[in-house]
Design a protein around this motif. Structure first.
Motif, PDB file in Angstrom:
ATOM      1  N   GLN A   1       0.829  -1.212   0.000  1.00  0.00           N
ATOM      2  CA  GLN A   1       0.000   0.000   0.000  1.00  0.00           C
ATOM      3  C   GLN A   1       0.859   1.257   0.000  1.00  0.00           C
ATOM      4  O   GLN A   1       0.509   2.260  -0.627  1.00  0.00           O
ATOM      5  N   ASN A   2       1.995   1.192   0.698  1.00  0.00           N
ATOM      6  CA  ASN A   2       2.926   2.315   0.670  1.00  0.00           C
ATOM      7  C   ASN A   2       3.409   2.572  -0.756  1.00  0.00           C
ATOM      8  O   ASN A   2       3.375   3.708  -1.239  1.00  0.00           O
TER       9      ASN A   2
ATOM     10  N   LEU B   1       8.512  -3.773  -6.281  1.00  0.00           N
ATOM     11  CA  LEU B   1       9.045  -4.611  -5.203  1.00  0.00           C
ATOM     12  C   LEU B   1      10.129  -5.542  -5.743  1.00  0.00           C
ATOM     13  O   LEU B   1      11.115  -5.820  -5.064  1.00  0.00           O
ATOM     14  N   ALA B   2       9.950  -6.006  -6.987  1.00  0.00           N
ATOM     15  CA  ALA B   2      10.988  -6.847  -7.595  1.00  0.00           C
ATOM     16  C   ALA B   2      12.247  -6.016  -7.844  1.00  0.00           C
ATOM     17  O   ALA B   2      13.367  -6.476  -7.608  1.00  0.00           O
ATOM     18  N   LEU B   3      12.043  -4.779  -8.281  1.00  0.00           N
ATOM     19  CA  LEU B   3      13.180  -3.899  -8.590  1.00  0.00           C
ATOM     20  C   LEU B   3      14.066  -3.687  -7.372  1.00  0.00           C
ATOM     21  O   LEU B   3      15.297  -3.669  -7.477  1.00  0.00           O
ATOM     22  N   ILE B   4      13.444  -3.532  -6.198  1.00  0.00           N
ATOM     23  CA  ILE B   4      14.241  -3.301  -4.990  1.00  0.00           C
ATOM     24  C   ILE B   4      14.623  -4.610  -4.302  1.00  0.00           C
ATOM     25  O   ILE B   4      15.228  -4.599  -3.238  1.00  0.00           O
ATOM     26  N   GLY B   5      14.258  -5.727  -4.897  1.00  0.00           N
ATOM     27  CA  GLY B   5      14.680  -7.016  -4.358  1.00  0.00           C
ATOM     28  C   GLY B   5      13.909  -7.471  -3.134  1.00  0.00           C
ATOM     29  O   GLY B   5      14.430  -8.234  -2.326  1.00  0.00           O
ATOM     30  N   LEU B   6      12.666  -6.996  -2.976  1.00  0.00           N
ATOM     31  CA  LEU B   6      11.846  -7.452  -1.841  1.00  0.00           C
ATOM     32  C   LEU B   6      10.493  -7.941  -2.352  1.00  0.00           C
ATOM     33  O   LEU B   6       9.448  -7.467  -1.907  1.00  0.00           O
ATOM     34  N   PRO B   7      10.476  -8.903  -3.285  1.00  0.00           N
ATOM     35  CA  PRO B   7       9.217  -9.256  -3.936  1.00  0.00           C
ATOM     36  C   PRO B   7       8.190  -9.876  -3.003  1.00  0.00           C
ATOM     37  O   PRO B   7       6.993  -9.821  -3.275  1.00  0.00           O
ATOM     38  N   ASP B   8       8.625 -10.446  -1.868  1.00  0.00           N
ATOM     39  CA  ASP B   8       7.671 -11.190  -1.026  1.00  0.00           C
ATOM     40  C   ASP B   8       7.192 -10.426   0.195  1.00  0.00           C
ATOM     41  O   ASP B   8       6.488 -10.968   1.036  1.00  0.00           O
ATOM     42  N   LEU B   9       7.596  -9.170   0.325  1.00  0.00           N
ATOM     43  CA  LEU B   9       7.299  -8.469   1.579  1.00  0.00           C
ATOM     44  C   LEU B   9       6.110  -7.515   1.471  1.00  0.00           C
ATOM     45  O   LEU B   9       5.878  -6.710   2.361  1.00  0.00           O
ATOM     46  N   GLY B  10       5.331  -7.624   0.383  1.00  0.00           N
ATOM     47  CA  GLY B  10       4.233  -6.686   0.164  1.00  0.00           C
ATOM     48  C   GLY B  10       3.221  -6.591   1.289  1.00  0.00           C
ATOM     49  O   GLY B  10       2.647  -5.534   1.524  1.00  0.00           O
ATOM     50  N   ASP B  11       3.001  -7.694   2.012  1.00  0.00           N
ATOM     51  CA  ASP B  11       1.956  -7.691   3.038  1.00  0.00           C
ATOM     52  C   ASP B  11       2.458  -7.282   4.413  1.00  0.00           C
ATOM     53  O   ASP B  11       1.687  -7.176   5.353  1.00  0.00           O
ATOM     54  N   ARG B  12       3.763  -7.065   4.520  1.00  0.00           N
ATOM     55  CA  ARG B  12       4.302  -6.668   5.824  1.00  0.00           C
ATOM     56  C   ARG B  12       3.974  -5.208   6.109  1.00  0.00           C
ATOM     57  O   ARG B  12       3.671  -4.437   5.214  1.00  0.00           O
ATOM     58  N   TYR B  13       4.095  -4.846   7.399  1.00  0.00           N
ATOM     59  CA  TYR B  13       4.003  -3.438   7.794  1.00  0.00           C
ATOM     60  C   TYR B  13       5.416  -2.879   7.979  1.00  0.00           C
ATOM     61  O   TYR B  13       6.356  -3.635   8.267  1.00  0.00           O
ATOM     62  N   PRO B  14       5.571  -1.566   7.833  1.00  0.00           N
ATOM     63  CA  PRO B  14       6.924  -0.990   7.914  1.00  0.00           C
ATOM     64  C   PRO B  14       7.696  -1.403   9.164  1.00  0.00           C
ATOM     65  O   PRO B  14       8.898  -1.678   9.071  1.00  0.00           O
TER      66      PRO B  14
ATOM     67  N   GLN C   1      13.350  -0.879   4.880  1.00  0.00           N
ATOM     68  CA  GLN C   1      12.411   0.244   4.883  1.00  0.00           C
ATOM     69  C   GLN C   1      12.832   1.305   3.868  1.00  0.00           C
ATOM     70  O   GLN C   1      12.002   1.860   3.148  1.00  0.00           O
ATOM     71  N   GLN C   2      14.146   1.578   3.820  1.00  0.00           N
ATOM     72  CA  GLN C   2      14.585   2.621   2.904  1.00  0.00           C
ATOM     73  C   GLN C   2      14.412   2.169   1.449  1.00  0.00           C
ATOM     74  O   GLN C   2      14.114   2.974   0.574  1.00  0.00           O
ATOM     75  N   ARG C   3      14.562   0.869   1.195  1.00  0.00           N
ATOM     76  CA  ARG C   3      14.325   0.384  -0.169  1.00  0.00           C
ATOM     77  C   ARG C   3      12.850   0.510  -0.538  1.00  0.00           C
ATOM     78  O   ARG C   3      12.517   0.862  -1.666  1.00  0.00           O
ATOM     79  N   VAL C   4      11.971   0.240   0.437  1.00  0.00           N
ATOM     80  CA  VAL C   4      10.541   0.419   0.176  1.00  0.00           C
ATOM     81  C   VAL C   4      10.246   1.896  -0.105  1.00  0.00           C
ATOM     82  O   VAL C   4       9.484   2.229  -1.017  1.00  0.00           O
ATOM     83  N   ALA C   5      10.891   2.774   0.663  1.00  0.00           N
ATOM     84  CA  ALA C   5      10.690   4.212   0.441  1.00  0.00           C
ATOM     85  C   ALA C   5      11.139   4.595  -0.974  1.00  0.00           C
ATOM     86  O   ALA C   5      10.499   5.418  -1.642  1.00  0.00           O
ATOM     87  N   LEU C   6      12.211   3.966  -1.432  1.00  0.00           N
ATOM     88  CA  LEU C   6      12.687   4.225  -2.799  1.00  0.00           C
ATOM     89  C   LEU C   6      11.660   3.744  -3.827  1.00  0.00           C
ATOM     90  O   LEU C   6      11.325   4.459  -4.776  1.00  0.00           O
ATOM     91  N   ALA C   7      11.143   2.533  -3.600  1.00  0.00           N
ATOM     92  CA  ALA C   7      10.124   2.001  -4.521  1.00  0.00           C
ATOM     93  C   ALA C   7       8.883   2.879  -4.523  1.00  0.00           C
ATOM     94  O   ALA C   7       8.297   3.149  -5.574  1.00  0.00           O
ATOM     95  N   ARG C   8       8.491   3.359  -3.345  1.00  0.00           N
ATOM     96  CA  ARG C   8       7.314   4.217  -3.244  1.00  0.00           C
ATOM     97  C   ARG C   8       7.525   5.508  -4.036  1.00  0.00           C
ATOM     98  O   ARG C   8       6.625   5.988  -4.726  1.00  0.00           O
ATOM     99  N   ALA C   9       8.748   6.061  -3.936  1.00  0.00           N
ATOM    100  CA  ALA C   9       9.035   7.311  -4.643  1.00  0.00           C
ATOM    101  C   ALA C   9       9.057   7.093  -6.157  1.00  0.00           C
ATOM    102  O   ALA C   9       8.676   7.975  -6.919  1.00  0.00           O
ATOM    103  N   LEU C  10       9.499   5.891  -6.584  1.00  0.00           N
ATOM    104  CA  LEU C  10       9.660   5.655  -8.020  1.00  0.00           C
ATOM    105  C   LEU C  10       8.386   5.157  -8.702  1.00  0.00           C
ATOM    106  O   LEU C  10       8.231   5.289  -9.914  1.00  0.00           O
ATOM    107  N   ALA C  11       7.465   4.591  -7.905  1.00  0.00           N
ATOM    108  CA  ALA C  11       6.286   3.941  -8.491  1.00  0.00           C
ATOM    109  C   ALA C  11       5.473   4.847  -9.418  1.00  0.00           C
ATOM    110  O   ALA C  11       5.066   4.412 -10.495  1.00  0.00           O
TER     111      ALA C  11
END
Ligand SMILES: Nc1ncnc2c1ncn2[C@@H]1O[C@H](COP(=O)(O)OP(=O)(O)O)[C@@H](O)[C@H]1O
Ligand SMILES: [Mg+2]
Lengths: 345, 290
Positions: free
Chosen positions: A94-95, A118-131, A139-149
């Motif tokens: 969701q982020n 999520l694949a781009l940042i190498g965390l394809p299986d963590l979509g359902d986790r919370y920060p 977390q910082q990789r997720v923040a990067l993916a969020r910024a790039l999406a």
């Protein structure tokens, strides 16, 4: 024509001028670092580009369009913060999808895009986790993916690695650079760590008290610093004072030793500035006494004293020279091409 | 001040030492435990004796045996249902309006006016020092039928006026709860992250800020509920059929029913408190369950 142009940008808070006459042209797809000590105005420049601060004067344009007065949520700029700033009430997926949802992208298009990111940042299986279930680096990789999406025009990062430990810092900075090159996205990266800036930037802006001292490629910043400040801030710099005995041949006296540099010098006293790698051990040259030897793996860092002036230089591990012992007397040669020479006051 | 602090620190470190298994002063500990139990028991009696007395009295309507007659009488009274219904609706309206006012205000103060926080906090505390009766007379003077905004001229207008009075009465609790909730998140970074992703203010407050302070908002809401259900002064002076004035009227005219009503009112308040701690616990588990 450059993609992002900052023209005569100024920012004052009250009476304090925090950014002064700042000019920068960034080409499309370029990776620029803003480098400088804490409080020099890097974040303020970045926040003006993001639209969180209005410049006191000056102009910001992207792709030829003036965006100086555009609101932050209209700029289509991806931003990554030192504190990650993930939304704690939303899952990782969701982020990452937040920007798309806000833009009204339907779920059927959103989900594959989230999976891609999520694949781009190498965390394809963590979509359902919370920060809070992720490590800092994740977390910082997720923040990067969020910024790039939402496919922003630009990516802005404000000290994104400062809160991470050393090992993660190095691997994540390389990952950021790889992703940036893969997407070809124009990027501004703020850091106070010169090694970080050197390692991943196309060009570096060295800032000092709100002014851009030098804007150049990493090698040029290091080898040909344009101001004293840049020379001192980027890399280690040894400063030696010498008396010029013969200005034509460059014969000088440093401490108790005399050497010839083989190039014309101004008469009188001069200051020589040299990087650690400009020195090498020799049978003759400037006499010095070793004070400390530090083994760094491929390199060996040596601290020594020329009379009372401390110098530090590096040797290759496994080079021909024997590693000097602390306390031993040595002789140093300086490569004249690596010297910065200034007339002493 | 600094002396106090250093004493405190020394005591704390002493305690830590003791917990690590150092020698414990056994007798002193027992002494202290005796006094804390005594305090607890005295406090408990102080709270529960009147309640038990009321409960016992409310069961004695039928001569010679315990019965629920008083409760039946209260629950069957149409005015009980009407006034409770009225107050519940007023409480819900108070909660909604309170959230709409307090959350954006507390958020904006934290984001843009951090220097004004002490001032705002002081203002929100004023309802604790200004008696409700003063406020109501102020309202009546300001909004009477011959004023620029004749709210007391209609029933709906008076209801709305009363509701805003309730919002104000609950302000010290709701503002504090929400502000504390906001202190647990990095308001500025989250706002800027959302803005850079294209979000508007409504989206930011509705989808990010509100959900993240949900527990705090709920505790503010339950406190508002308890305050509105029991409030007497404002409802009575504005002449609205609320639960508080009903309790008063019943108390003046009956013997056993008021006791039953008091027990019911207590049960409602306690249920609120229970829900409050439940919701707070659930949201906390969801967040920091690490
Ligand atoms: N909102 C503000 N109000 C007043 N001064 C500020 C504000 N933001 C930054 N400054 C000041 O501007 C200077 C530059 O800050 P900043 O851009 O954050 O530096 P850097 O990111 O290089 O550490 C600092 O001296 C800081 O105190
Ligand atoms: Mg900064």
């Amino acid at each position: 024509m450059s993609f992002l142009e900052l023209q005569n940008l100024e920012k004052s808070f009250g009476d304090t001028r925090v950014v002064k006459d700042f000019n920068l042209n960034v080409a499309k797809g370029e990776f620029i670092s803003l480098l400088g000590p804490s409080g020099c105005g890097k974040t303020t420049v970045l926040r003006m580009v993001a639209g969180f601060e209005a410049p006191t004067s000056g102009r910001i344009s992207v792709d030829g369009k003036d965006i100086t007065r555009l609101r932050a949520n209209q700029r289509n700029v991806g931003m990554v913060f030192q504190s990650y700033a993930l939304f704690p009430n939303l899952t990782v997926a969701q982020n990452v999808g937040f920007g798309l949802k806000v833009a009204g992208v339907p779920k059927s298009e959103r989900n594959p895009r989230i999976a891609d990111m999520l694949a781009l940042i190498g965390l394809p299986d963590l979509g359902d986790r919370y920060p809070w279930q992720l490590s800092g680096g994740q977390q910082q990789r997720v923040a990067l993916a969020r910024a790039l999406a939402p496919k922003p025009q630009m990516l802005l990062l404000d000290e994104p690695l400062s809160a991470l430990d050393a090992k993660v810092r190095v691997s994540l900075r390389n990952q950021i650079r790889e992703i940036q090159q893969q997407l070809g996205i124009t990027t501004i990266f703020v850091t106070h760590d010169q090694e970080e800036a050197m390692a991943i930037s196309d060009r570096i802006v060295v800032m000092h008290q709100g002014v851009a001292d030098q804007i150049a490629a990493p090698q040029d910043i290091y080898n040909r610093p344009s101001t004293e400040f840049v020379a001192g801030f980027v890399g280690t710099l040894n400063r030696l004072t010498a008396d010029v005995l013969d200005p034509e041949t460059g014969h000088i006296r440093i401490g108790g030793s005399e050497i010839t540099l083989g190039q014309p010098l101004p008469a009188g006293r001069v200051t020589l500035s040299a990087r650690p790698e400009a020195f090498r051990l020799a049978a003759t040259g400037i006499a010095a006494q070793v004070t400390k030897v530090e083994f760094l793996g491929a390199l060996i860092s040596v601290a020594a004293q020329i009379d009372d002036t401390p110098v530090s230089f590096v040797l290759f591990n496994g080079g021909d020279d024997p590693v000097p012992e602390p306390g031993s007397r040595i002789h140093l040669q300086i490569a004249p091409s690596r010297l910065l020479i200034k007339q002493a006051a | 001040m600094s002396f106090l602090l250093s004493t405190l620190r020394r005591r704390l470190s002493l305690k830590r030492l003791q917990r690590r298994g150092g020698p414990r002063p056994k007798s002193g500990n027992g002494f202290r435990r005796f006094w804390s139990w005594t305090a607890l028991i005295v406090g408990g009696l102080y709270f529960f004796l009147p309640l038990i007395g009321t409960l016992e009295f409310s069961l004695r309507m039928r001569r010679g045996e315990y019965s629920l007659d008083a409760y039946r009488s209260v629950l069957e009274d149409p005015r009980f249902q009407q006034t409770l219904g009225y107050s519940v609706i007023m409480a819900l309206a108070t909660i909604v309006v309170g959230i709409l006012i307090v959350v954006p205000t507390a958020y904006w103060v934290r984001l843009r006016l951090p220097r004004w926080r002490p001032v705002i906090e002081f203002i929100t505390l004023l309802p604790l020092v200004i008696p409700a009766i003063v406020v109501v007379f102020g309202y009546i003077r300001l909004f009477n039928t011959s004023s620029f905004l004749p709210m007391t001229g209609t029933t709906m207008g008076t209801n709305i006026l009363l509701m805003f009075g309730y919002v104000m009465l609950a302000l010290p609790y709701t503002y504090r709860a929400v502000d504390t909730g906001l202190s647990t998140i990095d308001v500025r970074s989250l706002t800027e992250a959302a803005q850079s992703l294209g979000a508007s203010w409504v989206t930011i407050i509705g989808r990010l800020i509100l959900p993240n302070v949900f527990g705090a908002v709920m505790s503010g809401a339950f406190l508002s509920f308890a305050i509105v259900i029991g409030e007497f002064t404002m409802a009575s002076l504005l002449n609205r059929p609320a639960f508080g004035p009903y309790m008063q009227i019943l108390g003046a005219n009956r013997a056993y029913e008021p006791a039953a009503l008091a027990v019911i009112a207590f049960a409602i308040t306690w249920a609120c408190m229970g829900l409050l701690s439940l919701v707070t616990r659930i949201t906390r588990v969801g967040r920091a369950g690490k």
